[in-house]
Write a protein that holds these residues in place. Structure first.
Motif, short mmCIF file in Angstrom:
data_model
loop_
_atom_site.label_atom_id
_atom_site.label_comp_id
_atom_site.label_asym_id
_atom_site.label_seq_id
_atom_site.Cartn_x
_atom_site.Cartn_y
_atom_site.Cartn_z
N GLN A 139 0.83 -1.13 0.00
CA GLN A 139 0.13 -0.07 -0.05
C GLN A 139 0.95 1.18 0.00
N ALA A 140 0.74 2.15 -1.03
CA ALA A 140 1.34 3.34 -0.98
C ALA A 140 0.49 4.70 -0.99
N SER A 141 1.30 5.66 -0.55
CA SER A 141 0.70 7.13 -0.43
C SER A 141 1.72 8.02 -0.72
N LEU A 142 1.09 9.20 -1.44
CA LEU A 142 1.63 10.38 -1.72
C LEU A 142 1.93 11.51 -0.63
N VAL A 143 2.95 11.63 0.13
CA VAL A 143 2.89 12.47 1.31
C VAL A 143 3.53 13.86 1.00
N ALA A 144 2.93 14.89 1.14
CA ALA A 144 3.69 16.17 1.11
C ALA A 144 4.01 17.04 2.36
N ASP A 145 4.18 16.50 3.47
CA ASP A 145 4.77 17.26 4.57
C ASP A 145 5.93 16.71 5.21
N VAL A 146 6.72 16.14 4.42
CA VAL A 146 8.12 15.53 5.06
C VAL A 146 8.98 16.92 4.85
N THR A 147 9.83 17.00 6.28
CA THR A 147 10.41 18.15 6.22
C THR A 147 11.86 17.92 6.22
N GLU A 148 12.87 18.88 5.95
CA GLU A 148 14.02 18.73 5.81
C GLU A 148 14.67 18.06 7.02
N ALA A 149 14.13 18.63 8.17
CA ALA A 149 14.46 18.22 9.62
C ALA A 149 14.11 16.57 9.84
N GLU A 150 13.08 16.22 9.29
CA GLU A 150 12.85 14.92 9.44
C GLU A 150 13.53 14.12 8.79
N LEU A 151 13.96 14.54 7.46
CA LEU A 151 14.99 13.65 6.76
C LEU A 151 16.25 13.50 7.28
N GLN A 152 16.94 14.63 7.90
CA GLN A 152 18.11 14.75 8.65
C GLN A 152 18.11 13.61 10.10
N GLN A 153 16.90 13.77 10.46
CA GLN A 153 16.52 12.84 11.66
C GLN A 153 16.62 11.29 11.13
N VAL A 154 16.07 11.09 10.16
CA VAL A 154 15.94 9.52 9.79
C VAL A 154 17.35 9.20 9.29
N PHE A 155 17.99 9.98 8.30
CA PHE A 155 19.14 9.68 7.54
C PHE A 155 20.35 10.52 7.75
N GLY A 156 20.25 11.41 8.71
CA GLY A 156 21.73 12.22 8.98
C GLY A 156 22.44 11.55 9.85
#
Length: 351
Positions: free
Chosen positions: A334-351
């Motif tokens: 099941q997939a969904s298009l998400v528009a509220d991902v922030t740079e801070a969240e990306l840094q938190q997960v992958f930084g």
């Protein structure tokens, strides 16, 4: 032979899946002008066979092999060839090769004399299960992948599973990334089937490959028939691609194959989904395991940090109103298009 129909009203077309090259309807076989676009790797293997499908001997042009040549320069080279040979609006273009040749030829078909017919004859697994179907055509730009293109549906797609026997193992594996993608975004049962038949798939048993390819083509055909120009649901087919396109561009087109980059992108999408509480760590491990099973990478290139992804992701085609959008997984299948991902969240997960 197995068939899938892409239902688009007057622009509907068949996908024929066989062990050889299917015969063409008279409207295509008797085309007065035919130009086959291929590359130096594929042409020696299949150009003569495909030429034999036509009543009038086709002309052909070869474009260098690889993602690095999916450019405006190659696009112009093909256009110049057509003009120099006096081709008219009656010409039928034939894309004989993988996704690069298919995308280039389709884009030329969309633009030459404001649109001519073209035929897809995909020879790589990636192009057979994905890029040859649905009418997306494009070339790359140094600042982003597939940023210049058009929607142009083919007249027909002819898939010969026999071409996969001459495909290098790395290219076959890259195609499996797109196969796994379909399972993750819309059919968890298909993921189970893939793992159950992984040995036969890797041994390229023709009947299993035909079933697998048909399933992927049917899934894509259904989505394209509902959303041809990616106004909504079709964007889900970009699972893993926002991250993957950034890897391809940053690492240099052709250094990482498209499927390899998408495989890592899907793992990143799964991890981001888990961070949001949608997938479990076991689900993420299952995604990685499935991709690893088919000899695909599952970790980000050592030299890339999340800051290296951002410039490319900010120019991704899914960006809307300046907001990055990602395809994530509320659940496997099941997939969904998400528009509220922030740079801070990306840094938190992958930084």
């Amino acid at each position: 032979m197995q068939k899938v129909e892409v239902q688009l009203g007057q622009r509907s077309y068949p996908i024929d899946i066989d062990t050889g090259f299917s015969a063409l309807p008279a409207t295509l076989a008797n085309a007065r002008q035919v130009v086959i676009v291929s590359n130096p790797t594929v042409a020696p293997l299949y150009l003569a066979k495909v030429s034999g499908l036509f009543s009038n001997p086709p002309q052909h042009i070869l474009i260098e092999d690889g993602e690095a040549f999916k450019t405006l320069a190659s696009f112009e080279t093909i256009l110049s060839f057509l003009l120099e040979k006096g081709m008219s609006r009656d010409v039928l273009l034939v894309a004989l090769g993988g996704g690069v040749i298919g995308d280039l030829t389709g884009f030329v078909a969309a633009c030459f004399q404001r649109g001519v017919r073209f035929l897809q004859v995909p020879t790589s697994l990636l192009s057979q299960v994905d890029s040859s179907v649905g009418g997306k055509t494009a070339v790359n730009h140094p600042l982003g992948k597939n940023m210049i293109g058009a929607f142009k549906q083919p007249e027909q797609v002819i898939i010969s599973t026999s071409t996969l026997t001459t495909l290098p193992p790395r290219e076959f594996a890259a195609g499996m990334a797109e196969v796994v993608k379909y399972a993750l975004l819309g059919d968890a049962g298909f993921l189970t089937w893939l793992m159950q038949h992984s040995e036969q798939i890797c041994l390229q048993q023709s009947d299993i490959l035909a079933q697998m390819i048909r399933h992927c083509c049917q899934m894509k055909a259904d989505i394209v028939s509902r959303d041809e120009t990616e106004q909504g649901e079709r964007a889900l087919l970009n699972l893993g691609h926002t991250f993957g396109h950034a890897i391809e561009a940053f690492m240099g087109y052709g250094n990482w194959l498209h499927g390899e980059a998408v495989a890592v992108g899907m793992v990143m999408a799964a991890k981001l989904s888990a961070h949001r509480g949608w997938l479990s760590e076991r689900d993420v491990a299952k995604v990685s395991s499935a991709l690893h099973c088919f000899q695909l990478p599952v970790t980000v290139p050592d030299k890339m940090k999340i800051a290296d992804f951002l410039p490319y992701m900010k120019t991704d085609k899914k960006v809307k109103n300046g907001q990055m959008r990602f395809v994530l997984l509320p659940a496997l299948g099941q997939a969904s298009l998400v528009a509220d991902v922030t740079e801070a969240e990306l840094q938190q997960v992958f930084g």
